[in-house]
Motif scaffolding. Sequence first.
Motif, PDB file in Angstrom:
ATOM      1  N   ALA A   1      69.334  24.019  91.129  1.00 42.58           N
ATOM      2  CA  ALA A   1      68.690  24.638  89.963  1.00 42.58           C
ATOM      3  C   ALA A   1      69.565  25.752  89.377  1.00 42.58           C
ATOM      4  O   ALA A   1      69.260  26.294  88.310  1.00 42.58           O
ATOM      5  N   VAL A   2      70.650  26.099  90.070  1.00 41.30           N
ATOM      6  CA  VAL A   2      71.515  27.196  89.614  1.00 41.30           C
ATOM      7  C   VAL A   2      72.527  26.668  88.583  1.00 41.30           C
ATOM      8  O   VAL A   2      73.284  25.738  88.859  1.00 41.30           O
ATOM      9  N   LYS A   3      72.509  27.301  87.413  1.00 48.47           N
ATOM     10  CA  LYS A   3      73.340  26.827  86.298  1.00 48.47           C
ATOM     11  C   LYS A   3      74.819  26.686  86.670  1.00 48.47           C
ATOM     12  O   LYS A   3      75.451  25.672  86.349  1.00 48.47           O
ATOM     13  N   GLU A   4      75.355  27.702  87.357  1.00 45.15           N
ATOM     14  CA  GLU A   4      76.784  27.699  87.701  1.00 45.15           C
ATOM     15  C   GLU A   4      77.133  26.496  88.580  1.00 45.15           C
ATOM     16  O   GLU A   4      78.211  25.920  88.460  1.00 45.15           O
ATOM     17  N   VAL A   5      76.228  26.149  89.468  1.00 41.60           N
ATOM     18  CA  VAL A   5      76.454  24.995  90.350  1.00 41.60           C
ATOM     19  C   VAL A   5      76.405  23.708  89.524  1.00 41.60           C
ATOM     20  O   VAL A   5      77.281  22.842  89.634  1.00 41.60           O
TER      21      VAL A   5
ATOM     22  N   ASP B   1      62.697  19.714  91.543  1.00 39.39           N
ATOM     23  CA  ASP B   1      63.660  18.966  90.729  1.00 39.39           C
ATOM     24  C   ASP B   1      63.111  18.680  89.319  1.00 39.39           C
ATOM     25  O   ASP B   1      63.874  18.608  88.358  1.00 39.39           O
ATOM     26  N   SER B   2      61.797  18.526  89.209  1.00 41.35           N
ATOM     27  CA  SER B   2      61.221  18.180  87.899  1.00 41.35           C
ATOM     28  C   SER B   2      60.936  19.401  87.050  1.00 41.35           C
ATOM     29  O   SER B   2      60.908  19.336  85.833  1.00 41.35           O
ATOM     30  N   ARG B   3      60.679  20.542  87.712  1.00 46.14           N
ATOM     31  CA  ARG B   3      60.264  21.726  86.947  1.00 46.14           C
ATOM     32  C   ARG B   3      61.381  22.669  86.576  1.00 46.14           C
ATOM     33  O   ARG B   3      61.159  23.622  85.832  1.00 46.14           O
ATOM     34  N   ARG B   4      62.576  22.466  87.120  1.00 45.91           N
ATOM     35  CA  ARG B   4      63.643  23.433  86.815  1.00 45.91           C
ATOM     36  C   ARG B   4      63.984  23.365  85.329  1.00 45.91           C
ATOM     37  O   ARG B   4      63.762  22.326  84.680  1.00 45.91           O
ATOM     38  N   THR B   5      64.545  24.465  84.822  1.00 44.67           N
ATOM     39  CA  THR B   5      64.820  24.524  83.391  1.00 44.67           C
ATOM     40  C   THR B   5      66.036  23.693  83.002  1.00 44.67           C
ATOM     41  O   THR B   5      66.046  23.052  81.964  1.00 44.67           O
ATOM     42  N   ILE B   6      67.077  23.732  83.843  1.00 44.06           N
ATOM     43  CA  ILE B   6      68.302  23.010  83.467  1.00 44.06           C
ATOM     44  C   ILE B   6      68.299  21.623  84.081  1.00 44.06           C
ATOM     45  O   ILE B   6      68.097  21.465  85.278  1.00 44.06           O
TER      46      ILE B   6
END
Length: 226
Positions: free
Chosen positions: A107-111, A187-192
Motif C-alpha cells: 500500500a506504500v506509494k514508494e514501494v 488490497d481492495s481498500r488502499r488508495t493506490i
Amino acid sequence: MTGPSRLDIITIDGPAGSGKSTLSRLLARQVGYSYLDTGAMYRAVALQARRRGIDMRAPGHLAELCAGLDLRFETGPGDNLLFIGEEDVSEAIRTPEMDLLSSTISAVKEVRDAMTALQRRIGREGKIVAEGRDMGTVVFPQAKYKFFLTAAVDIRAERRYRERLARGESVAREEVEKELRKRDEQDSRRTIAPLVPAKDAVIIDTSRLSTDQVMRIMLDRMRQDS
Ligand code: DC
C-alpha cells in the motif's frame, strides 16, 4: 480488444485464492510466454524489510530498500524462482507472515512506484503473462488480453487452507479465512492501485470451475479477440 498500440501481454488479476497463479503458469506455458509473478516481488520487499527491521509503513526507508534491491527471476523447466542477489528466496516469501506483510507494504506509494517500474522493464518486450492485483489497471493498461479471476470467499479460503495443509502446516480453517478476508480488505481498500477489475477485463468466477474449464474460457476469449 486489439489495436496497433496493444502489447503482447496477458494480465491476470484477482484476489488471493482465485486461481491466478495456477492459471497464469499454465497459460504462459500454453502460449509460450514468460510468467511474471508480481506478488512474489512485493513478498520479497516485505521479507527484506522484515530482516532489516524496517517499519512496513516508513516510505523513506522503504524507498531506499527498493532502490538497492537486486530482484531477479530465474525461470527453469517447471519452476519460477525468485532471487535477491544470490539468495533464492522462493520458499522464504511463502509464509503466512509474508502473506500479510506483503499486503501491508504494497500500500506504500514508494514501494509501488519501484515495483511498477521494474515490472514494466521486465514486460518491455511483451510476451508475458503478468499476474497480480493491478496488472490490467495500472502497470500494463495497454495489454492485449486482460482477465480478472474471482471466487466466493469460502471457496478461496478452502483452497488456501488445503495448500497450507499440503505444505505440512497445522492451521485452523477459520484462521485461514480470517487472514484472507483481512488481506482482501487491505488490497481492495488502499488508495493506490487497489484490487479492481480493469474496465476491459474478462471477469471469470472460478468458484465452480476446474482449472481446465477456466483455461478453455481464457483461450476461447483470446481466440475471439485476435
Ligand atoms: O499474489 P500474492 O498473494 O503473492 O501477493 C501478495 C501481496 O502483494 C498481495 O496481498 C497484495 C500485493 N500485490 C499487489 O499489491 N500488487 C500486485 N500486482 C501483486 C501483489
